[in-house]
Design a protein around this motif. Structure first.
Motif, PDB file in Angstrom:
ATOM      1  N   VAL A  23       0.838  -1.202   0.000  1.00  7.42           N
ATOM      2  CA  VAL A  23       0.000   0.000   0.000  1.00  7.42           C
ATOM      3  C   VAL A  23       0.874   1.253   0.000  1.00  7.42           C
ATOM      4  O   VAL A  23       0.608   2.219  -0.730  1.00  7.42           O
ATOM      5  CB  VAL A  23      -0.955  -0.018   1.211  1.00  7.42           C
ATOM      6  N   LEU A  24       1.941   1.249   0.803  1.00  9.89           N
ATOM      7  CA  LEU A  24       2.838   2.408   0.834  1.00  9.89           C
ATOM      8  C   LEU A  24       3.555   2.609  -0.496  1.00  9.89           C
ATOM      9  O   LEU A  24       3.787   3.754  -0.926  1.00  9.89           O
ATOM     10  CB  LEU A  24       3.866   2.258   1.959  1.00  9.89           C
ATOM     11  N   ARG A  25       3.905   1.520  -1.146  1.00  7.69           N
ATOM     12  CA  ARG A  25       4.551   1.640  -2.459  1.00  7.69           C
ATOM     13  C   ARG A  25       3.615   2.320  -3.453  1.00  7.69           C
ATOM     14  O   ARG A  25       4.042   3.158  -4.274  1.00  7.69           O
ATOM     15  CB  ARG A  25       4.967   0.260  -2.988  1.00  7.69           C
ATOM     16  N   LYS A  26       2.327   2.002  -3.381  1.00  6.66           N
ATOM     17  CA  LYS A  26       1.341   2.634  -4.248  1.00  6.66           C
ATOM     18  C   LYS A  26       1.296   4.138  -3.988  1.00  6.66           C
ATOM     19  O   LYS A  26       1.254   4.947  -4.926  1.00  6.66           O
ATOM     20  CB  LYS A  26      -0.028   2.000  -4.002  1.00  6.66           C
ATOM     21  N   LEU A  27       1.294   4.542  -2.705  1.00  8.87           N
ATOM     22  CA  LEU A  27       1.305   5.969  -2.370  1.00  8.87           C
ATOM     23  C   LEU A  27       2.556   6.647  -2.928  1.00  8.87           C
ATOM     24  O   LEU A  27       2.498   7.778  -3.427  1.00  8.87           O
ATOM     25  CB  LEU A  27       1.249   6.162  -0.851  1.00  8.87           C
ATOM     26  N   LYS A  28       3.676   5.941  -2.828  1.00  5.10           N
ATOM     27  CA  LYS A  28       4.939   6.485  -3.317  1.00  5.10           C
ATOM     28  C   LYS A  28       4.895   6.669  -4.834  1.00  5.10           C
ATOM     29  O   LYS A  28       5.339   7.696  -5.368  1.00  5.10           O
ATOM     30  CB  LYS A  28       6.071   5.529  -2.928  1.00  5.10           C
ATOM     31  N   GLU A  29       4.356   5.670  -5.533  1.00  8.29           N
ATOM     32  CA  GLU A  29       4.260   5.747  -6.991  1.00  8.29           C
ATOM     33  C   GLU A  29       3.350   6.885  -7.437  1.00  8.29           C
ATOM     34  O   GLU A  29       3.553   7.471  -8.505  1.00  8.29           O
ATOM     35  CB  GLU A  29       3.764   4.414  -7.549  1.00  8.29           C
TER      36      GLU A  29
END
Length: 438
Positions: free
Chosen positions: A284-290
């Motif tokens: 989920v955090l990777r999605k926010l980062k992307e």
């Protein structure tokens, strides 16, 4: 000394409970083993305590957690078999998640069933924990190839009850940022009156099932907040995928403007093990980062010998978004981080209570938890999500509008899970004379 406390895994919530009882209840003496190599503690700790606990004619009650094989201990020590034996379940091994079902070691769940058969009282930290254990006994015993025992749930259930884990919520006012301090002051008198009202188990049960009675300020009672109310209304209409109930309170417009300059601070305060599902959290955090959304993150919690590989990978891709990384042995440091955070996340595959989530809420964090396990028992529906996609959408919205969580007043209760509310039940439990409600 009339109460013998035995803890085979003296760490985490197990340690918290034993230290609390020893410190608050007269007549307790504690014997324990360090919180290492859990599997060996479950297998062999009875043999250790057989030798480590000296005979004492003054003991009247034996209180232990379900890590210990109580059946083995009382067989090895007939003098302890005569005591009132109380078994506390922080978790149960019948439904504890494993990566593959063939990895489940039958012995751990079998030990807990045997312990229940010799105990006088079994206490569970949540209704979810109790029901998941009792209703799984029959299915679990089908692993035995033949000559299976029958009707064990019927024998065990009458001795079971729920007493939530008693959390000692500290005074964290010195760590709170201005907006949280104002929110806390607004509800402090309600919390004090709530604590005073917990006089019986009937009142406790009522308080955990009825809606919160905390006051909600109308918009006309608040300081004027230019554009904030309109923005919140618009954002809630935009967030149609979730039923988000956010209540404005005391923070002033200047406070909110200052807060809006800081990115959303997300905290994950759980054990670094697979059952807490760090993979979903970091996905989920990777999605926010992307999406290039602004946020910072603190990943806390205890680490053991085998740390999942995802943690080192996540630290690398999160980069400068990381504020804190790893276990904080100082309680003050730990609570200070929680007080500075905005949102606390659980992605657990296993949770029978969740002390860390309640501690974070006590520190003013907005909780987001799975709509499963114990969480619906403790948190109102607005804080629950059904899928990782729903969690991601909620966080995307909060990253864009951090004031939504910073002006929110928690719409549940933490008082029912405090030592102030639960101490009378534990004192009754540890009384040598059985009471009527047992």
């Amino acid at each position: 000394m009339s109460i013998l406390l035995i803890e085979a895994f003296y760490g985490g919530s197990h340690k918290q409970l034993m230290d609390l009882l020893k410190g608050e209840v007269d007549g307790c003496v504690l014997y324990s083993l360090p919180a290492k190599k859990w599997h060996w503690r479950a297998r062999t700790s009875a043999l250790y305590f057989m030798q480590a606990v000296p005979p004492n004619d003054t003991y009247r009650v034996l209180f232990t957690s379900s890590v210990l094989n109580l059946a083995e201990l009382v067989a090895l020590r007939p003098d302890l078999a005569k005591l009132k034996k109380v078994l506390y379940f922080h978790e149960n091994q019948l439904v504890y998640p494993v990566r593959k079902n063939q990895e489940r070691d039958f012995q751990y769940g079998y030990n807990q069933i045997l312990s229940c058969l010799v105990a006088d009282i079994m206490v569970f930290n949540s209704a979810f924990n109790m029901e998941s254990f009792l209703t799984s006994i029959g299915t679990f015993l089908k692993m035995i190839p033949d000559h299976r025992p029958r009707d064990l749930e019927r024998l065990i259930r009458p001795k079971c009850r729920v007493i939530h884990f008693p959390v000692q919520f500290p005074d964290v006012s010195r760590f709170l940022p201005e907006h949280k301090r104002l929110l806390q002051q607004n509800r402090s008198y309600s919390l004090k009156s709530s604590e005073a009202s917990f006089k019986s188990s009937d009142e406790l049960q009522k308080s955990t099932t009825e809606p919160s009675h905390l006051p909600k300020l109308s918009l006309s009672e608040q300081d004027p907040i230019p554009q904030s109310t309109e923005l919140i209304s618009t954002s809630l209409r935009e967030d149609t995928s979730e039923n988000v109930n956010l209540v404005m309170s005391e923070p002033s417009s200047s406070t909110l403007r200052a807060d809006s300059q800081r990115p959303l601070h997300i905290v994950w305060p759980h054990r670094w093990e697979h059952d807490k599902d760090p993979e979903t959290f970091f996905k989920v955090l990777r999605k926010l980062k992307e999406m290039e959304l602004p946020f910072s993150v603190s990943v806390l919690g205890e680490m053991f010998t085998d740390v999942p590989e995802i943690f080192s990978k996540a630290k690398a891709f999160l980069g400068s978004a990381v504020l804190h990384w790893g276990f904080l042995p100082s309680k003050d440091d730990y609570f200070q981080v929680l007080c500075q955070a905005d949102v606390v996340i659980s992605t657990a595959k296993h949770e029978f209570f969740g002390v860390a989530m309640l501690e974070a809420v006590h520190c003013g964090c907005y909780p987001l938890c799975p709509k499963s396990l114990v969480y619906p028992e403790i948190f109102p529906a607005e804080y629950l999500y059904s899928t990782p996609e729903q969690l991601s959408k909620r966080l995307q919205n909060f990253c864009k509008r951090p004031h939504l969580v910073r002006s929110h007043r928690f719409q549940g209760e933490t008082v029912p899970y405090s030592w102030a509310a639960l101490n009378s039940e534990f004192r009754s439990l540890l009384s040598a004379q059985p009471s009527e409600d047992l």
